[in-house]
Design a protein around this motif. Structure first.
Motif, PDB file in Angstrom:
ATOM      1  N   MET A 115      24.262  22.339  32.107  1.00  0.00           N
ATOM      2  CA  MET A 115      23.084  22.901  31.437  1.00  0.00           C
ATOM      3  C   MET A 115      22.762  22.234  30.102  1.00  0.00           C
ATOM      4  O   MET A 115      22.246  22.871  29.194  1.00  0.00           O
ATOM      5  CB  MET A 115      23.269  24.426  31.220  1.00  0.00           C
ATOM      6  CG  MET A 115      23.551  25.206  32.485  1.00  0.00           C
ATOM      7  SD  MET A 115      22.166  25.097  33.673  1.00  0.00           S
ATOM      8  CE  MET A 115      22.755  26.116  34.995  1.00  0.00           C
ATOM      9  N   ARG A 116      23.056  20.958  30.003  1.00  0.00           N
ATOM     10  CA  ARG A 116      22.840  20.263  28.734  1.00  0.00           C
ATOM     11  C   ARG A 116      21.357  20.204  28.352  1.00  0.00           C
ATOM     12  O   ARG A 116      21.017  20.191  27.164  1.00  0.00           O
ATOM     13  CB  ARG A 116      23.430  18.853  28.819  1.00  0.00           C
ATOM     14  CG  ARG A 116      24.952  18.836  28.801  1.00  0.00           C
ATOM     15  CD  ARG A 116      25.508  17.478  29.172  1.00  0.00           C
ATOM     16  NE  ARG A 116      25.199  16.448  28.236  1.00  0.00           N
ATOM     17  CZ  ARG A 116      26.066  15.857  27.404  1.00  0.00           C
ATOM     18  NH1 ARG A 116      27.340  16.233  27.419  1.00  0.00           N
ATOM     19  NH2 ARG A 116      25.696  14.906  26.586  1.00  0.00           N
ATOM     20  N   ASP A 117      20.484  20.195  29.357  1.00  0.00           N
ATOM     21  CA  ASP A 117      19.060  20.092  29.065  1.00  0.00           C
ATOM     22  C   ASP A 117      18.491  21.369  28.456  1.00  0.00           C
ATOM     23  O   ASP A 117      17.381  21.368  27.916  1.00  0.00           O
ATOM     24  CB  ASP A 117      18.285  19.723  30.330  1.00  0.00           C
ATOM     25  CG  ASP A 117      18.528  20.698  31.470  1.00  0.00           C
ATOM     26  OD1 ASP A 117      19.626  21.277  31.525  1.00  0.00           O
ATOM     27  OD2 ASP A 117      17.608  20.890  32.293  1.00  0.00           O
ATOM     28  N   LEU A 118      19.234  22.477  28.528  1.00  0.00           N
ATOM     29  CA  LEU A 118      18.783  23.745  27.952  1.00  0.00           C
ATOM     30  C   LEU A 118      19.255  23.937  26.515  1.00  0.00           C
ATOM     31  O   LEU A 118      18.825  24.890  25.853  1.00  0.00           O
ATOM     32  CB  LEU A 118      19.287  24.918  28.798  1.00  0.00           C
ATOM     33  CG  LEU A 118      18.826  24.938  30.264  1.00  0.00           C
ATOM     34  CD1 LEU A 118      19.400  26.160  30.963  1.00  0.00           C
ATOM     35  CD2 LEU A 118      17.312  24.921  30.353  1.00  0.00           C
ATOM     36  N   ALA A 119      20.120  23.074  26.035  1.00  0.00           N
ATOM     37  CA  ALA A 119      20.678  23.212  24.688  1.00  0.00           C
ATOM     38  C   ALA A 119      19.679  22.730  23.636  1.00  0.00           C
ATOM     39  O   ALA A 119      18.948  21.764  23.862  1.00  0.00           O
ATOM     40  CB  ALA A 119      21.970  22.423  24.569  1.00  0.00           C
ATOM     41  N   PRO A 120      19.635  23.381  22.476  1.00  0.00           N
ATOM     42  CA  PRO A 120      18.753  22.941  21.391  1.00  0.00           C
ATOM     43  C   PRO A 120      19.370  21.768  20.623  1.00  0.00           C
ATOM     44  O   PRO A 120      19.520  21.792  19.399  1.00  0.00           O
ATOM     45  CB  PRO A 120      18.649  24.196  20.515  1.00  0.00           C
ATOM     46  CG  PRO A 120      19.982  24.849  20.680  1.00  0.00           C
ATOM     47  CD  PRO A 120      20.373  24.608  22.123  1.00  0.00           C
ATOM     48  N   LEU A 121      19.755  20.738  21.361  1.00  0.00           N
ATOM     49  CA  LEU A 121      20.390  19.558  20.783  1.00  0.00           C
ATOM     50  C   LEU A 121      19.550  18.324  21.101  1.00  0.00           C
ATOM     51  O   LEU A 121      19.105  18.149  22.239  1.00  0.00           O
ATOM     52  CB  LEU A 121      21.809  19.350  21.340  1.00  0.00           C
ATOM     53  CG  LEU A 121      22.968  20.075  20.636  1.00  0.00           C
ATOM     54  CD1 LEU A 121      22.852  21.569  20.866  1.00  0.00           C
ATOM     55  CD2 LEU A 121      24.305  19.559  21.168  1.00  0.00           C
ATOM     56  N   SER A 122      19.387  17.478  20.109  1.00  0.00           N
ATOM     57  CA  SER A 122      18.681  16.224  20.309  1.00  0.00           C
ATOM     58  C   SER A 122      19.615  15.206  20.952  1.00  0.00           C
ATOM     59  O   SER A 122      20.833  15.417  21.048  1.00  0.00           O
ATOM     60  CB  SER A 122      18.191  15.680  18.962  1.00  0.00           C
ATOM     61  OG  SER A 122      19.311  15.336  18.153  1.00  0.00           O
ATOM     62  N   ALA A 123      19.040  14.094  21.362  1.00  0.00           N
ATOM     63  CA  ALA A 123      19.850  13.024  21.942  1.00  0.00           C
ATOM     64  C   ALA A 123      20.871  12.525  20.931  1.00  0.00           C
ATOM     65  O   ALA A 123      22.025  12.219  21.284  1.00  0.00           O
ATOM     66  CB  ALA A 123      18.947  11.874  22.400  1.00  0.00           C
ATOM     67  N   ALA A 124      20.475  12.461  19.661  1.00  0.00           N
ATOM     68  CA  ALA A 124      21.398  12.004  18.622  1.00  0.00           C
ATOM     69  C   ALA A 124      22.566  12.965  18.448  1.00  0.00           C
ATOM     70  O   ALA A 124      23.713  12.554  18.268  1.00  0.00           O
ATOM     71  CB  ALA A 124      20.648  11.841  17.291  1.00  0.00           C
ATOM     72  N   ALA A 125      22.282  14.270  18.509  1.00  0.00           N
ATOM     73  CA  ALA A 125      23.353  15.266  18.368  1.00  0.00           C
ATOM     74  C   ALA A 125      24.307  15.209  19.554  1.00  0.00           C
ATOM     75  O   ALA A 125      25.534  15.263  19.384  1.00  0.00           O
ATOM     76  CB  ALA A 125      22.751  16.662  18.232  1.00  0.00           C
TER      77      ALA A 125
END
Length: 269
Positions: free
Chosen positions: A5-15
């Protein structure tokens, strides 16, 4: 790896890149068991459920209502265990990653990495009865002596372990897997101006390995085929949930351990 579920996380590509890099850096030196056993990650990822044992179990007979001269067997497999270790990241640190900060505070990730490494290492060396994994130390029929507090005795003890394996017909090269206390003692010791670890690698014909989570030490053959770590999904970072202040993530893997030849190890306490 959609189950993460990585696409649901409020994380940018850099994070994500920063977290993945930090996880690799933390885990690599701590997954000591992987340095001395065979890797059998034969694919399948998260969908893979079991390791093939190449064995069968005899069944009493065919399905009810069927008669006749027939032999029926069922394949035996070793189910993989799933390990998930949660950790959190402060959202202010994730904002820092967006700004290009290189000194992110990821202490909880470091804790999770240590715990996951200890689980895998301990499953390999001490076993995991509930998962059906037999550990190297519990299965080793050979025992020479415990490595005590005096590192000056280590060369003789380890040489005896190597000789014990050779007499048993177990070829080398060999490696020494050591718990943190023993490994530190070796790393800090010297003989006549020479590092003790260098002397031990000459005796072994192989390496001395740091294994967090292990109790004691063992000399193991590195000829191959004796100890198998069968990985479905290698360690990956997944997303759980978040709130206004933190993001909850986890480290996850699936694996099984097979002790193929117990005679190929000599326990040292």
């Amino acid at each position: 790896m959609n189950h993460l579920m990585r696409d649901l996380a409020p994380l940018s590509a850099a994070a994500w890149e920063e977290i993945d890099t930090e996880a690799r850096q933390r885990l690599t030196p701590q997954l000591g068991a992987r340095a001395v056993v065979d890797w059998a990650g034969s694919g399948g990822g998260w969908k893979r459920s079991a390791a093939n044992l190449g064995r069968t179990a005899r069944l009493a007979g065919p399905p009810p209502g069927v008669s006749g001269d027939v032999r029926v067997q069922q394949r035996r497999v070793l189910p993989l265990a799933e390990v998930r270790v949660p950790f959190t990241v402060d959202r202010t640190e994730l904002d820092g990653a967006e700004r290009g900060a290189l000194d992110l505070e990821l202490d909880d990730l470091a804790r999770a990495a240590r715990l996951l490494a200890e689980i895998e290492n301990r499953a390999v060396f001490h076993g995991w009865p509930e998962a059906g994994f037999h550990g190297i130390l519990a299965g080793a029929p050979h025992g020479v002596a415990k490595l005590g507090a005096d590192a000056a005795d280590y060369p003789v003890t380890i040489a005896r372990a190597v000789e014990t394996l050779r007499i048993a017909g177990v070829e080398g090269p060999y490696a020494l897997a050591a718990d943190p206390e023993t490994y530190t003692r070796i790393a800090e010791s010297n003989e006549g101006g020479h590092l003790l670890v260098e002397h031990l690698t000459q005796i072994l014909g192989g390496k001395v390995v740091f294994v967090p989570g292990m109790d004691g030490a063992a000399v193991l053959s590195q000829r191959g085929g004796d100890f198998v770590l069968d990985v479905g999904q290698d360690v990956a970072v997944g997303y759980s949930h978040h709130d206004a202040d933190t993001v909850s993530l986890y480290l996850e893997e699936s694996f099984a351990f097979r002790l193929v030849e117990p005679d190929a190890a000599c326990a040292l306490g």
